[in-house]
Design an enzyme around this catalytic site. Sequence first.
Site, PDB file in Angstrom:
ATOM      1  NE  ARG A   1      43.277  43.059  51.782  1.00 17.83           N
ATOM      2  CZ  ARG A   1      42.415  42.523  51.165  1.00 17.83           C
ATOM      3  NH1 ARG A   1      41.968  41.160  51.397  1.00 17.83           N
ATOM      4  NH2 ARG A   1      42.180  43.008  50.197  1.00 17.83           N
ATOM      5  CG  ASP A   2      43.846  40.789  47.432  1.00 21.88           C
ATOM      6  OD1 ASP A   2      43.653  39.425  47.560  1.00 21.88           O
ATOM      7  OD2 ASP A   2      43.619  40.985  46.401  1.00 21.88           O
TER       8      ASP A   2
ATOM      9  CG  HIS B   1      41.278  44.284  43.116  1.00 22.81           C
ATOM     10  ND1 HIS B   1      41.891  44.569  44.177  1.00 22.81           N
ATOM     11  CD2 HIS B   1      41.534  43.140  42.973  1.00 22.81           C
ATOM     12  CE1 HIS B   1      42.511  43.482  44.835  1.00 22.81           C
ATOM     13  NE2 HIS B   1      42.456  42.570  44.201  1.00 22.81           N
TER      14      HIS B   1
ATOM     15  CG  HIS C   1      42.179  38.564  40.820  1.00 24.46           C
ATOM     16  ND1 HIS C   1      41.994  37.693  41.581  1.00 24.46           N
ATOM     17  CD2 HIS C   1      42.393  39.881  41.397  1.00 24.46           C
ATOM     18  CE1 HIS C   1      42.207  38.225  42.880  1.00 24.46           C
ATOM     19  NE2 HIS C   1      42.433  39.404  42.428  1.00 24.46           N
TER      20      HIS C   1
ATOM     21  CB  CYS D   1      41.599  34.148  43.348  1.00 25.06           C
ATOM     22  SG  CYS D   1      39.694  34.122  43.803  1.00 25.06           S
TER      23      CYS D   1
ATOM     24  CG  ASN E   1      45.875  40.156  43.704  1.00 24.32           C
ATOM     25  OD1 ASN E   1      44.922  40.442  43.691  1.00 24.32           O
ATOM     26  ND2 ASN E   1      46.207  39.391  44.989  1.00 24.32           N
TER      27      ASN E   1
HETATM   28 MG    MG Z   1      42.807  40.575  44.665  1.00 23.54          MG
END
Ligand code: MG
Length: 307
Positions: free
Chosen positions: A24-25, A216, A218, A249, A258
């Site tokens: 997903r991300d 979460h 990065h 991102c 990520n």
């Molecule tokens: Mg992310």
Amino acid sequence: MTTSSPVGLPGLPARVEVYEVGPRDGLQNEKAVVPVEVKAEFVQRLLAAGLTTVELTSFVPARWVPQLADAEELLALLGDLPGRHPVLVPTEKGLARALEAGVREIAVFASATETFAQKNLNRTVAASLDMFEPVVRRARDEGLAVRGYVSMCFGDPWEGEVPLTQVADVAVRLHEMGCTEVSLGDTIGVGTPGQVKALVELLPSRGLPVGALAVHFHDTYGQALANTLVALQCGVSTVDASAGGLGGCPYAGSATGNLATEDLVWQLHGLGIETGVDLASLVRTSTWMAEQLGRPSPSRTVAALAG
Ligand code: MG
């Protein structure tokens, strides 16, 4: 590859739940649109590598995120899966689609800052939380688990520094409206360990228990693993990561996005922390996925272990 025996550190959990966000991300933030059959194989390979929590896709209007326009098709291809498989759902319409597709866990994506709320959701922070509230309530009524993301927790490219209390207000509101887990996102990867500790320690005093938190990170500035270790020392035991470091991102002018799942698992296993993940199998999966995308994985661990 040769490795030393794991050596632990005090105050760390015995097991960490790795919350895999690659499908997903990761794929949402890749330029290429990946065919649905490749996505399904990616998810199957992640499960085969021992990941038990995999965020699958997003039930948003196709014009918002064309990379994930095939959500229904993907879930139909995957069928029944073991473990946790949340999907991102911003609206009641999206929730209806997700329920129709048999989803058992959803996630909503809130912002700690006004500018990102406007850019990402086209509304104020307060209006976006008001939009999520009936979604979360109905999902819980249907027996679903609900994760609430808070993005831009440690900095925002437009607003700069983000006050801790502003982040806490959003995180606490998500928990109060019924989110079973709240994931604290360093969306542009600027946070450092002391800031992580300050935020994670603040939330329990505001009624949001550490057991309901996830982090979460990065890796834009190379801080993701240091930040993870501090979060674990503060009692967090759910950590988001993306296989192979998939997904930059779009708001940070850097190729790294990520935290890579492989880099995370290398650290956790070295600390003697159980994850259930077979690292060699995961590296093969990310190497295969990198071939599908036509560019090498940015994960250091994938680079070190592949081939
Ligand atoms: Mg992310």
